[in-house]
Design a protein around this motif. Structure first.
Motif, PDB file in Angstrom:
ATOM      1  N   ALA A 185       0.842  -1.203   0.000  1.00  0.00           N
ATOM      2  CA  ALA A 185       0.000   0.000   0.000  1.00  0.00           C
ATOM      3  C   ALA A 185       0.875   1.250   0.000  1.00  0.00           C
ATOM      4  N   ILE A 186       0.485   2.254  -0.775  1.00  0.00           N
ATOM      5  CA  ILE A 186       1.230   3.507  -0.863  1.00  0.00           C
ATOM      6  C   ILE A 186       0.559   4.542   0.035  1.00  0.00           C
ATOM      7  N   PRO A 187       1.297   5.108   1.011  1.00  0.00           N
ATOM      8  CA  PRO A 187       0.696   6.077   1.939  1.00  0.00           C
ATOM      9  C   PRO A 187       0.105   7.276   1.199  1.00  0.00           C
ATOM     10  N   GLY A 188      -1.014   7.774   1.729  1.00  0.00           N
ATOM     11  CA  GLY A 188      -1.614   8.990   1.202  1.00  0.00           C
ATOM     12  C   GLY A 188      -2.367   8.837  -0.095  1.00  0.00           C
ATOM     13  N   ALA A 244       0.779  -7.367   6.791  1.00  0.00           N
ATOM     14  CA  ALA A 244       2.049  -6.647   6.928  1.00  0.00           C
ATOM     15  C   ALA A 244       2.279  -5.689   5.772  1.00  0.00           C
ATOM     16  N   VAL A 245       2.128  -6.174   4.533  1.00  0.00           N
ATOM     17  CA  VAL A 245       2.430  -5.311   3.381  1.00  0.00           C
ATOM     18  C   VAL A 245       1.341  -4.271   3.153  1.00  0.00           C
ATOM     19  N   LEU A 246       0.132  -4.541   3.660  1.00  0.00           N
ATOM     20  CA  LEU A 246      -0.935  -3.539   3.522  1.00  0.00           C
ATOM     21  C   LEU A 246      -0.804  -2.457   4.587  1.00  0.00           C
ATOM     22  N   ALA A 247      -0.574  -2.869   5.830  1.00  0.00           N
ATOM     23  CA  ALA A 247      -0.652  -1.924   6.944  1.00  0.00           C
ATOM     24  C   ALA A 247       0.661  -1.236   7.286  1.00  0.00           C
ATOM     25  N   MET A 248       1.787  -1.933   7.166  1.00  0.00           N
ATOM     26  CA  MET A 248       3.053  -1.344   7.633  1.00  0.00           C
ATOM     27  C   MET A 248       3.427  -0.037   6.932  1.00  0.00           C
ATOM     28  N   PRO A 249       3.328   0.057   5.590  1.00  0.00           N
ATOM     29  CA  PRO A 249       3.686   1.340   4.959  1.00  0.00           C
ATOM     30  C   PRO A 249       2.795   2.497   5.407  1.00  0.00           C
ATOM     31  N   ILE A 250       1.568   2.187   5.852  1.00  0.00           N
ATOM     32  CA  ILE A 250       0.646   3.230   6.310  1.00  0.00           C
ATOM     33  C   ILE A 250       0.859   3.538   7.783  1.00  0.00           C
ATOM     34  N   MET A 251       0.997   2.501   8.600  1.00  0.00           N
ATOM     35  CA  MET A 251       1.049   2.674  10.056  1.00  0.00           C
ATOM     36  C   MET A 251       2.446   3.014  10.582  1.00  0.00           C
TER      37      MET A 251
END
Length: 502
Positions: free
Chosen positions: A87-90, A422-429
């Motif tokens: 996931a890409i933040p923002g 992990a790959v969905l949430a970590m880049p955001i959180m």
């Protein structure tokens, strides 16, 4: 047989209730999506899939990642340490609603079976192998020998099984593979004077605690740390301490329950089902008429035991998955058939009968996957993540990290895959930790603890399939596990606060 008044619904009914609830949520929660980034090795480029479905190809460079706000070393993509869309933040956007109606709910279990056919075939082959061993009397003779060896020290069964499975969980994510062990170990625990819940707890909680406090597990600790832009060794010492303490706490809890029912069998949560369980797992076992533990039977059990050693080696070092594991057990079934000398016709008959015993369990795995399919098609997982990330901004660091634990408990229900979450949430959180002055390894720990905690009870995980092996209803498991879940949750919260402070 008519359903008795007051009986708790079966695993299938519980899953369909959760499935309908998930479908209802797709009408309530707005659909939304983050843009996703994936490295295409054949193109040596990043491909960004936007919320509207359009794609854009970008250079596979550190500059691209920095520009997108993905704080990860580009090498982690190129060496396939991260091989799922990130996931890409923002980039979150609401998209056209896609509520899941009657037809989608009806088809979801069928699609779930298609999606989990590798696990289902694995279970059926395991059932076949066990059918062969049961017919030869190898299990009954082995149980008798083990009962004599552990006489007066039966608690060691709990300690050894829980510790070994916990080690498997913390190192390579041992979870689905443990399903093969239940039909083998439940008779051993029941013959030792425990009930089936003790065996389920030792195996399931050993795996759950191990994965919750993962140390070098590539499917959670390593991939989550990579996605957070840190080394997996950051926070490792705290998770190792947590693993030791939580495993000891779990062993104490299970042993205490086991001791109580050995002293007074009527205190068992499944006391009313004891006769049916003994009939199912100890049908031919008679402690007064012990089968001889012949060389042939010993050899068969040794080969069967070595199969798990080979499976562990394959999964942890050779990237084996269900196809390889299933092939291994099929080969072992054929070898055991030759050693047993039972003949081709009897071999096929007993193999099919053993596989048939696990058909219900296999189908539960497919129905459980149906819930994830409904939520994925309804496009609500990213929305929940987006709302959660907004909710924690600007919080005090101590409140923030406890709230993160709660968020990952919720996310863990909707996204039971450790690597997927992990790959969905970590880049955001993970970047949110920077804003409150915390190191990112605390976020990795909160993700592990939160998803690990909900795995104790979530119907979308393995627990219902496990309970179906013994025909234990979900309410009995909840009554047993909720106190321990409370203890482990409190311990996890304290560990996070300590980790955040240092």
């Amino acid at each position: 047989m008519a359903k008795r008044k007051g009986d708790f619904p079966t695993a299938f009914t519980v899953l369909f209730i959760v499935l309908i609830f998930a479908a209802i949520l797709t009408y309530i929660i707005p659909s939304g999506s983050y843009a996703k980034l994936k490295y295409e090795a054949n193109k040596k480029a990043f491909v960004v899939t936007k919320p509207d479905g359009s794609q854009e190809e970008l250079p596979a460079s550190q500059g691209t990642l920095n520009k997108l706000g993905v704080k990860v070393d580009v090498g982690k993509f190129q060496d396939e340490s991260i091989n799922k869309p990130v996931a890409i933040p923002g980039t979150y956007e609401e998209v056209k609603s896609n509520p899941q109606g009657f037809i989608e709910v009806l088809q979801a279990p069928i699609k779930g079976v298609y999606d989990t056919v590798d696990i289902i075939v694995f279970l059926l082959i395991i059932g076949g192998v066990i059918g062969i061993l049961n017919n030869t009397g190898a299990f009954d003779a082995g149980i008798a020998a083990l009962s004599r060896a552990t006489k007066g020290k039966e608690f060691l069964l709990i300690v050894v099984v829980t510790v070994l499975i916990s080690l498997g969980g913390t190192t390579f994510g041992l979870a689905e593979e443990t399903i093969a062990l239940y039909p083998i170990l439940i008779p051993v625990f029941v013959a030792a004077g425990y009930d089936a819940i003790v065996c389920i707890a030792a195996l399931y909680m050993g795996s759950s605690i191990g994965t919750m406090f993962s140390t070098v597990n590539p499917f959670s600790s390593v991939i989550a740390s990579n996605a957070a832009g840190i080394a997996f060794t950051e926070g490792l010492s705290m998770r190792l301490i947590g693993l030791i303490v939580a495993t000891a706490l779990t062993i104490w809890y299970i042993t205490k329950y086991g001791k109580n029912i050995k002293n007074d069998p009527s205190r068992s949560l499944i006391y009313n089902e004891r006769d049916e369980i003994k009939e199912k797992f100890l049908k031919d076992y008679d402690p007064k008429n012990i089968l001889e533990f012949t060389l042939r039977r010993k050899l068969m059990l040794i080969i069967f035991g070595l199969t798990f050693v080979v499976m562990t080696w394959g999964v942890s070092t050779q990237q084996w998955w269900f196809t390889e594991m299933t092939g291994l057990f099929l080969f072992v079934a054929i070898v055991l058939g030759f050693i047993s000398g039972m003949g081709e016709k009897r071999f096929v008959e007993k193999f099919i009968a053993g596989a048939a015993d696990l058909v219900g369990v296999a189908l539960i795995v497919g129905v459980a996957r149906a819930i994830n399919i409904i939520m994925d098609k309804g496009l609500i997982s990213d929305t929940i993540l987006h709302y959660s990330s907004n909710a924690v901004q600007g919080m005090n660091s101590s409140i923030f990290i406890i709230f993160m634990l709660l968020i990952f408990i919720v996310l863990g229900f909707f996204i039971p895959s450790s690597s997927g979450l992990a790959v969905l949430a970590m880049p955001i959180m993970a970047p949110l930790a920077d804003a409150v002055g915390l190191s990112r390894d605390v976020i990795v720990s909160s993700y592990q603890y939160g998803q690990g905690l909900i795995a104790f009870i979530t119907p979308t995980g393995l627990i219902l399939a496990t309970l179906a092996l013994v025909d234990i209803t979900y309410d009995k498991w909840l009554k047993f596990i909720l106190p321990l879940m409370g203890y482990v949750a409190a311990f996890a919260a304290v560990m996070l606060l300590i980790q955040a402070a240092f």
